[in-house]
Write an enzyme that holds these catalytic residues in place. Structure first.
Site, short mmCIF file in Angstrom:
data_model
loop_
_atom_site.label_atom_id
_atom_site.label_comp_id
_atom_site.label_asym_id
_atom_site.label_seq_id
_atom_site.Cartn_x
_atom_site.Cartn_y
_atom_site.Cartn_z
N ALA A 48 0.79 -1.23 0.00
CA ALA A 48 0.00 0.00 0.00
C ALA A 48 0.83 1.29 0.00
O ALA A 48 0.66 2.14 -0.89
CB ALA A 48 -0.98 -0.03 1.17
N ASP A 237 -4.16 -2.50 3.84
CA ASP A 237 -4.35 -1.73 2.60
C ASP A 237 -5.36 -0.61 2.77
O ASP A 237 -5.30 0.41 2.10
CB ASP A 237 -4.76 -2.65 1.46
O1 MRU Z 1 -1.18 -7.24 -3.50
P1 MRU Z 1 -0.11 -6.61 -2.68
O2 MRU Z 1 1.17 -7.38 -2.69
O3 MRU Z 1 0.08 -5.16 -3.02
O4 MRU Z 1 -0.68 -6.67 -1.19
C1 MRU Z 1 0.09 -6.07 -0.16
C2 MRU Z 1 -0.51 -6.26 1.19
O5 MRU Z 1 -1.57 -6.80 1.35
C3 MRU Z 1 0.25 -5.64 2.33
O6 MRU Z 1 0.05 -6.38 3.49
C4 MRU Z 1 -0.29 -4.22 2.57
O7 MRU Z 1 -0.28 -3.50 1.37
C5 MRU Z 1 0.50 -3.50 3.58
S1 MRU Z 1 2.08 -3.02 3.00
C6 MRU Z 1 2.86 -2.13 4.21
#
Ligand code: MRU
Length: 351
Positions: A48, A237
């Site tokens: 995120a 997210d």
């Molecule tokens: O699909 P992604 O790899 O972007 O998903 C990322 C996540 O779910 C993380 O846990 C979230 O973005 C937090 S990152 C600090």
């Protein structure tokens, strides 16, 4: 020192292509907004806070491609770039938050030249990146205090350096605890279907010399029942005003297991991940991704033609399962209706 996820120099953005990890550690350069949107959509950059920063630099690239002089033409191009970047991934609110911050620059200097607007956009993107570095470190230190001096934690997906500017949220807590002299061991869920836990989290921890054991997502309950697990720590997210939390698919199941085994379940996220405009998790848009990620994950067909496939990329953990939110402003516990309201006010005063 954790790696830099994204850098800007000489009018070009450099990112690590995260789809190639851990086999290849390969930087790619991005010089226009279309390629940035493509990189975000394809998860070459992901996590995120990292896609928020990438979105901000995507706007900068759009501004740099403008060859005219009329500020209103430039503004038109920026608004189009913002729409494109916002269309890439719907769930992580950091993307929208960062792009909206960039758009505010357009209205702040009404009579500015196109060059001044471009300079201001670049400065804002740099600020967003630098703030993330600093905020993740503060968040990490706040979370580190919650961990016993010898701890074993479970994490899911990747909320580390590669999901942020360079330090991480959930893994930021681990890094800060290790920096404070604590002995931390991590179980990393592999995180089906794209394996961010085994490909990225485990790679980061190995690089940092922190003991990590990769498990199948479905092994988490068994591990909780048979090992002394001190905490589950995940990133997020998007977090609604009531504390309901969207994070990588599988997080909800992990939270329910943690509750069953009386293990604290912490969500580590900066203020930019909270979306106080949404009352509850049912309002959070959940990204659905291609069935090929499940059926042809890494090259081999793993489900038959003709089977229906459902691939939500995120789920929503109800706030009742969250022991606490670890943020750069401290640790927030129940009742979230009141404590997260304090956080909302901090945000309103800051941004
Ligand atoms: O699909 P992604 O790899 O972007 O998903 C990322 C996540 O779910 C993380 O846990 C979230 O973005 C937090 S990152 C600090």
């Amino acid at each position: 020192m954790p790696v830099k996820t994204i850098e800007f120099a000489d009018n070009i953005v450099r990112i690590i292509d995260q789809t190639l990890l851990p086999a290849e550690f390969h930087y790619i350069t991005i010089s226009n907004v279309d390629d940035m949107a493509d990189a975000i959509r394809k998860l070459k950059i992901r996590g995120a806070p990292a896609i928020g920063i990438a979105g901000a630099y995507g706007i900068v690239l759009a501004a740099l491609s403008f060859k005219g002089n009329d500020p209103s033409d430039l503004k038109h191009i920026i608004v189009q770039a913002a729409d494109l970047l916002k269309s890439t991934r719907p769930t992580a609110v950091n993307l929208f938050w960062a792009i909206d911050r960039m758009l505010k620059i357009l209205s702040s200097g009404q009579n500015n030249s196109a060059q001044k607007i471009t300079d201001a956009l670049l400065k804002e993107a740099e600020t967003i990146l630098e703030e993330d570095r600093e905020r993740c470190r503060r968040l990490g230190r706040n979370g580190a205090e919650l961990l016993p001096s010898v701890s074993t934690v479970i994490t899911h997906c990747n909320a580390g350096a590669l999901a942020t500017a360079d330090y991480g949220t959930a893994l930021g807590v681990v890094y800060a605890a290790v920096e404070a002299g604590k002995k931390i061991m991590v179980f990393s869920d592999e995180t089906r279907p794209l394996l961010q836990g085994s490909r990225i989290t485990a790679a980061e921890l190995v690089k940092e010399g922190i003991p990590v054991t990769v498990i199948c997502d479905s092994a988490a309950g068994f591990v909780m029942a048979n090992n002394k697990i001190d905490a589950v720590i995940v990133g997020a997210d998007r977090i609604a005003a009531n504390g309901d939390t969207a994070n990588k698919i599988g997080t909800y199941g992990l939270a329910v297991l943690a509750e069953k085994h009386k293990i604290p379940f912490y969500v580590a996220a900066p203020l930019s991940t909270f979306d106080f405009s949404l009352k509850s998790g049912s309002d959070i848009p959940i990204e659905e991704r291609s069935k090929n990620e499940i059926c042809f994950g890494f090259g081999t067909q793993t489900c038959p033609d003709g089977a229906d496939v459902y691939n939500p990329a995120f789920d929503v953990t109800p706030a009742e399962f969250v022991t606490a939110f670890i943020t750069e402003y401290g640790v927030f516990r129940q009742p979230y209706k009141e404590t997260l309201e304090e956080l909302r006010i901090i945000g309103d005063n800051y941004w």
